[in-house]
Design a protein around this motif. Structure first.
Motif, PDB file in Angstrom:
ATOM      1  N   CYS A 293       0.795  -1.150   0.141  1.00  0.00           N
ATOM      2  CA  CYS A 293       0.213  -0.065  -0.016  1.00  0.00           C
ATOM      3  C   CYS A 293       0.885   1.113  -0.064  1.00  0.00           C
ATOM      4  CB  CYS A 293      -1.075  -0.035   1.070  1.00  0.00           C
ATOM      5  SG  CYS A 293      -2.305  -1.277   1.002  1.00  0.00           S
ATOM      6  N   LEU A 294       1.958   1.074   0.696  1.00  0.00           N
ATOM      7  CA  LEU A 294       2.974   2.320   0.736  1.00  0.00           C
ATOM      8  C   LEU A 294       3.833   2.409  -0.823  1.00  0.00           C
ATOM      9  CD1 LEU A 294       4.397   1.972   4.189  1.00  0.00           C
ATOM     10  CD2 LEU A 294       2.678   3.596   3.472  1.00  0.00           C
ATOM     11  N   GLY A 295       3.473   1.718  -1.450  1.00  0.00           N
ATOM     12  CA  GLY A 295       4.312   1.804  -2.836  1.00  0.00           C
ATOM     13  C   GLY A 295       5.349   0.689  -3.291  1.00  0.00           C
ATOM     14  N   ALA A 296       5.538  -0.243  -2.233  1.00  0.00           N
ATOM     15  CA  ALA A 296       6.537  -0.962  -2.749  1.00  0.00           C
ATOM     16  C   ALA A 296       6.267  -2.006  -3.701  1.00  0.00           C
ATOM     17  CB  ALA A 296       7.032  -1.865  -1.162  1.00  0.00           C
ATOM     18  N   THR A 297       7.176  -2.490  -4.321  1.00  0.00           N
ATOM     19  CA  THR A 297       6.978  -3.455  -5.561  1.00  0.00           C
ATOM     20  C   THR A 297       7.166  -4.979  -4.923  1.00  0.00           C
ATOM     21  OG1 THR A 297       9.203  -3.323  -6.152  1.00  0.00           O
ATOM     22  CG2 THR A 297       7.744  -1.713  -7.232  1.00  0.00           C
ATOM     23  N   SER A 298       6.617  -6.169  -5.655  1.00  0.00           N
ATOM     24  CA  SER A 298       6.781  -7.300  -5.237  1.00  0.00           C
ATOM     25  C   SER A 298       8.315  -7.653  -5.153  1.00  0.00           C
ATOM     26  CB  SER A 298       6.238  -8.135  -6.051  1.00  0.00           C
ATOM     27  OG  SER A 298       6.188  -8.017  -7.424  1.00  0.00           O
ATOM     28  N   ALA A 299       9.080  -7.164  -6.287  1.00  0.00           N
ATOM     29  CA  ALA A 299      10.495  -7.436  -6.034  1.00  0.00           C
ATOM     30  C   ALA A 299      11.167  -6.731  -5.033  1.00  0.00           C
ATOM     31  CB  ALA A 299      11.042  -7.000  -7.615  1.00  0.00           C
ATOM     32  N   GLN A 300      10.939  -5.535  -4.531  1.00  0.00           N
ATOM     33  CA  GLN A 300      11.438  -5.065  -3.537  1.00  0.00           C
ATOM     34  C   GLN A 300      11.000  -5.701  -2.192  1.00  0.00           C
ATOM     35  OE1 GLN A 300       9.780  -1.009  -3.691  1.00  0.00           O
ATOM     36  NE2 GLN A 300      11.622  -0.135  -4.635  1.00  0.00           N
ATOM     37  N   VAL A 301       9.915  -6.177  -2.098  1.00  0.00           N
ATOM     38  CA  VAL A 301       9.367  -6.848  -0.621  1.00  0.00           C
ATOM     39  C   VAL A 301      10.395  -8.292  -0.926  1.00  0.00           C
ATOM     40  CG1 VAL A 301       7.791  -8.191   0.152  1.00  0.00           C
ATOM     41  CG2 VAL A 301       7.302  -5.912  -0.454  1.00  0.00           C
ATOM     42  N   LEU A 302      10.361  -8.832  -1.876  1.00  0.00           N
ATOM     43  CA  LEU A 302      11.086 -10.252  -1.797  1.00  0.00           C
ATOM     44  C   LEU A 302      12.513 -10.275  -1.472  1.00  0.00           C
ATOM     45  CD1 LEU A 302      11.230 -13.155  -2.519  1.00  0.00           C
ATOM     46  CD2 LEU A 302      11.574 -12.836  -4.932  1.00  0.00           C
ATOM     47  N   PHE A 303      13.171  -8.995  -2.156  1.00  0.00           N
ATOM     48  CA  PHE A 303      14.412  -8.583  -1.792  1.00  0.00           C
ATOM     49  C   PHE A 303      14.817  -8.621  -0.441  1.00  0.00           C
ATOM     50  CE2 PHE A 303      18.178  -5.685  -1.621  1.00  0.00           C
ATOM     51  CZ  PHE A 303      19.158  -6.392  -2.274  1.00  0.00           C
ATOM     52  N   ILE A 304      13.941  -7.715   0.075  1.00  0.00           N
ATOM     53  CA  ILE A 304      14.074  -7.141   1.449  1.00  0.00           C
ATOM     54  C   ILE A 304      14.121  -8.664   2.302  1.00  0.00           C
ATOM     55  CG2 ILE A 304      13.083  -6.223   3.608  1.00  0.00           C
ATOM     56  CD1 ILE A 304      11.823  -4.046   1.737  1.00  0.00           C
ATOM     57  N   TYR A 305      13.201  -9.562   2.303  1.00  0.00           N
ATOM     58  CA  TYR A 305      13.050 -10.728   3.243  1.00  0.00           C
ATOM     59  C   TYR A 305      14.131 -11.842   2.676  1.00  0.00           C
ATOM     60  CZ  TYR A 305       9.203  -8.783   5.513  1.00  0.00           C
ATOM     61  OH  TYR A 305       8.426  -7.929   6.197  1.00  0.00           O
ATOM     62  N   VAL A 306      14.698 -11.754   1.610  1.00  0.00           N
ATOM     63  CA  VAL A 306      15.547 -12.712   0.938  1.00  0.00           C
ATOM     64  C   VAL A 306      17.093 -12.018   1.633  1.00  0.00           C
ATOM     65  CG1 VAL A 306      17.082 -13.405  -0.918  1.00  0.00           C
ATOM     66  CG2 VAL A 306      14.714 -13.530  -0.935  1.00  0.00           C
ATOM     67  N   VAL A 307      17.221 -10.748   1.636  1.00  0.00           N
ATOM     68  CA  VAL A 307      18.625 -10.481   2.533  1.00  0.00           C
ATOM     69  C   VAL A 307      18.615 -10.651   4.025  1.00  0.00           C
ATOM     70  CG1 VAL A 307      19.658  -8.283   3.068  1.00  0.00           C
ATOM     71  CG2 VAL A 307      18.974  -8.365   0.791  1.00  0.00           C
ATOM     72  N   GLN A 308      17.286 -10.662   4.644  1.00  0.00           N
ATOM     73  CA  GLN A 308      17.181 -11.020   6.116  1.00  0.00           C
ATOM     74  C   GLN A 308      17.594 -12.475   6.085  1.00  0.00           C
ATOM     75  OE1 GLN A 308      14.099  -9.930   8.558  1.00  0.00           O
ATOM     76  NE2 GLN A 308      13.742  -7.722   7.334  1.00  0.00           N
ATOM     77  N   ALA A 309      16.683 -13.178   5.454  1.00  0.00           N
ATOM     78  CA  ALA A 309      16.999 -14.875   5.482  1.00  0.00           C
ATOM     79  C   ALA A 309      18.387 -15.285   4.932  1.00  0.00           C
ATOM     80  CB  ALA A 309      16.196 -15.438   4.451  1.00  0.00           C
ATOM     81  N   THR A 310      19.108 -14.289   4.164  1.00  0.00           N
ATOM     82  CA  THR A 310      20.373 -14.962   3.623  1.00  0.00           C
ATOM     83  C   THR A 310      21.227 -14.474   4.798  1.00  0.00           C
ATOM     84  OG1 THR A 310      20.158 -14.449   1.568  1.00  0.00           O
ATOM     85  CG2 THR A 310      22.328 -14.591   2.129  1.00  0.00           C
ATOM     86  N   ALA A 311      21.110 -13.250   5.401  1.00  0.00           N
ATOM     87  CA  ALA A 311      21.887 -12.898   6.755  1.00  0.00           C
ATOM     88  C   ALA A 311      21.931 -13.917   7.938  1.00  0.00           C
ATOM     89  CB  ALA A 311      21.704 -11.535   7.163  1.00  0.00           C
ATOM     90  N   MET A 312      20.588 -14.136   8.095  1.00  0.00           N
ATOM     91  CA  MET A 312      20.548 -15.218   9.319  1.00  0.00           C
ATOM     92  C   MET A 312      21.159 -16.580   9.003  1.00  0.00           C
ATOM     93  SD  MET A 312      16.688 -13.911  10.901  1.00  0.00           S
ATOM     94  CE  MET A 312      15.961 -13.549   9.439  1.00  0.00           C
ATOM     95  N   GLY A 313      20.710 -16.836   7.729  1.00  0.00           N
ATOM     96  CA  GLY A 313      21.533 -18.236   7.365  1.00  0.00           C
ATOM     97  C   GLY A 313      22.970 -18.139   7.425  1.00  0.00           C
ATOM     98  N   PHE A 314      23.562 -17.049   7.402  1.00  0.00           N
ATOM     99  CA  PHE A 314      24.786 -16.749   7.177  1.00  0.00           C
ATOM    100  C   PHE A 314      25.671 -16.950   8.869  1.00  0.00           C
ATOM    101  CE2 PHE A 314      28.945 -14.207   7.732  1.00  0.00           C
ATOM    102  CZ  PHE A 314      29.639 -14.718   6.990  1.00  0.00           C
ATOM    103  N   VAL A 315      24.464 -16.295   9.656  1.00  0.00           N
ATOM    104  CA  VAL A 315      24.883 -16.271  11.069  1.00  0.00           C
ATOM    105  C   VAL A 315      24.753 -17.680  11.501  1.00  0.00           C
ATOM    106  CG1 VAL A 315      23.964 -15.661  13.297  1.00  0.00           C
ATOM    107  CG2 VAL A 315      24.269 -13.881  11.576  1.00  0.00           C
ATOM    108  N   GLY A 316      23.994 -18.552  11.112  1.00  0.00           N
ATOM    109  CA  GLY A 316      23.762 -19.807  11.672  1.00  0.00           C
ATOM    110  C   GLY A 316      24.919 -20.844  11.165  1.00  0.00           C
TER     111      GLY A 316
END
Length: 508
Positions: A293-316
């Motif tokens: 609703c704030l104007g984020a595209t589906s690609a931007q949303v996916l990128f944000i959470y993929v980066v978070q998942a990758t960072a946490m996977g790297f920590v693990g």
């Protein structure tokens, strides 16, 4: 994008902690891979540096009977050329200590003055090995002193000869301490062998000779002219190169098996990651809808959470790599009585980097499939949730199908990389795939069965409990696969252990 990333990071703090817990399931798999690969690399490097001490020389000769006169003449001619030669005669005999009256079956080793050609024998008290050539003494395993309630200075009777116990053996090159479980070792000088009167007609003994070659001489090439003569006399020859290859292959096979076990543990962690990310995505649908609703595209949303998942996977994976290094440094102390060499532990960058990379890739691939559902969250979801629509759409999503293919190909490549051969890796991958298909089918049957089983007349709590097995956003499939795959891993280990122990029993 930066504003949305900060909002997603702050808003999902609690969920992120929960997701990080799921990502830590990767840690154990990475720890297993790093520990196994590093220890195998350290062991193989130690074998290369200690191979001569393991064999006893550059070339060894052994027979179950006395060396024929023609072979003795060969050894004499080699000695005249300046090549050091050491001899060992090994046989079993009862040993008796008169002071305590104790008896014990032992492995008696009568050695010549040049033994050992490589390495150093450590005794307690120090320097007791030098007395072996000077007096009628014996050096024994510490376990023999315990079994006979004996001490240094006691008289040990072997056959018709009596020896003073000069000390206990602490370390013998190329000889693991576990051999004392068959019979404690007793070392005596070979010129006292005749006084025991034990090697008569029909006696069983192992006769060995070891040759030390000059530096730079190729042992297989040097031994080639002697091999036909030794074969004719039923004398076995073994070079240091053969010894190194043999030990390296054994360690490699053990590492391959344990590496496959570690890979299964890593894939089990991937299933846990997929389950955790799926639950994470279910909770984030409202948040993602607000972002849209704030104007984020589906690609931007996916990128944000993929980066978070990758960072946490790297920590693990990093935590797992650190744990694997700690296990690597502890393993030599656990298996030192079973290995005939001293393993020098060093950090192996290749094993460390490989484990870290595999862990991050597995975490990312398993997390990517449920994360793709965030692309299909529309702004309308902020007003009305429709999780079933997201699930139905994923079945027709080309990106999801591509991730599925990538996941399958990755498992096959990892299996081939961990196995010795391509066919064995493919068989291993097929076994994993078949197990997952069977478990998935069982989960589907459970979910459908629960839907058909529930009755309106049942108590409310029971109906709701069973209904959660098939309602939208249920975790039935992921939980059944995770539990079943874990049981599959543990059962496989127990079966392999039982088969190995059975083989040892047959050999014994």
């Amino acid at each position: 994008l930066g504003m949305l990333s900060r909002l997603a990071w702050r808003e999902s703090r609690t969920a992120r902690k929960r997701l990080l817990l799921y990502m830590s399931s990767i840690s154990l798999g990475v720890a297993a891979l790093v520990a196994i690969d590093s220890f195998a690399s350290n062991t193989q490097e130690s074998i290369r540096s200690q191979s001569r001490a393991l064999l006893g020389g550059d070339v060894s000769f052994s027979a179950h009977a006395r060396f024929p006169a023609v072979i003795d003449s060969v050894f004499d001619s080699l000695a005249t050329t300046g090549l050091p030669i050491a001899r060992v005669t090994t046989f079993g005999s009862m040993a008796f200590v008169g002071r305590t009256g104790g008896t014990r079956l032992t492995q008696v080793r009568a050695v010549s003055d040049k033994f050992p050609l490589y390495g150093e024998i450590v005794t307690e008290p120090a320097g007791a090995w030098a007395r072996l050539r000077q007096a009628q003494v014996a050096l024994v395993d510490p376990t023999l002193l315990v079994a006979l309630d004996a001490r240094v200075g006691d008289t040990l009777t072997i056959g018709y000869a009596r020896f003073e116990i000069a000390g206990a053996l602490t370390s013998v090159p190329g000889d693991p301490g576990i051999t004392s479980a068959i019979g404690p070792r007793v070392f005596i000088a070979d010129h006292w062998l005749s006084e025991t009167q034990l090697l008569g007609f029909g006696s069983r003994a192992e006769y060995e000779a070891f040759v030390k070659l000059p530096v730079g001489v190729n042992s297989p090439r040097w031994a080639a002219p002697l091999r036909p003569r030794m074969l004719k006399a039923n004398v076995r020859m073994r070079t240091v190169v053969q010894q190194e290859i043999s030990f390296t292959e054994v360690i490699g096979q053990m590492a391959s098996f344990l590496g496959l076990v570690g890979l299964i543990a890593l894939l089990l962690g991937g299933v846990g990651v997929a389950s955790g990310v799926h639950a994470f995505v279910t909770r984030k649908v409202d948040t993602v809808a607000v972002f849209r609703c704030l104007g984020a595209t589906s690609a931007q949303v996916l990128f944000i959470y993929v980066v978070q998942a990758t960072a946490m996977g790297f920590v693990g994976a990093t935590l797992g790599a650190a744990l694997g290094v700690a296990i690597q440094f502890g393993l030599p102390h656990l298996v030192r009585d079973f290995l005939p060499l001293n393993v020098v532990v060093t950090l192996d960058p290749v094993a460390l980097g490989t484990g870290l990379a595999i862990g991050v890739c597995v975490a990312l691939i398993f997390a990517l499939r449920p994360l793709l559902a965030l692309r299909r969250v529309s702004p309308l979801q902020a007003l009305r949730r429709d999780d079933a629509a997201l699930t139905r759409a994923s079945l027709r999503d080309p990106a999801t199908q591509l991730v599925n293919v990538t996941l399958i190909v990755s498992i096959i490549l990892l299996a081939i990389g961990r196995a010795d051969t391509v066919p064995r890796g493919l068989m291993f991958a097929v076994g994993i795939g078949t197990s997952l298909v069977v478990l998935y089918g069982a989960a589907v049957l459970l979910s459908d069965g629960a839907r058909r089983l529930v009755r309106p007349a049942w108590p409310y709590v029971l109906r709701q409990g069973i209904a959660n097995l098939y309602l939208p956003a249920n975790q039935t499939r992921s939980v059944v696969i995770a539990l079943g795959f874990g049981s599959f891993l543990v059962t496989t280990l127990y079966l392999v252990q039982a088969n190995l122990l059975k083989q040892f029993d047959i050999t014994a």
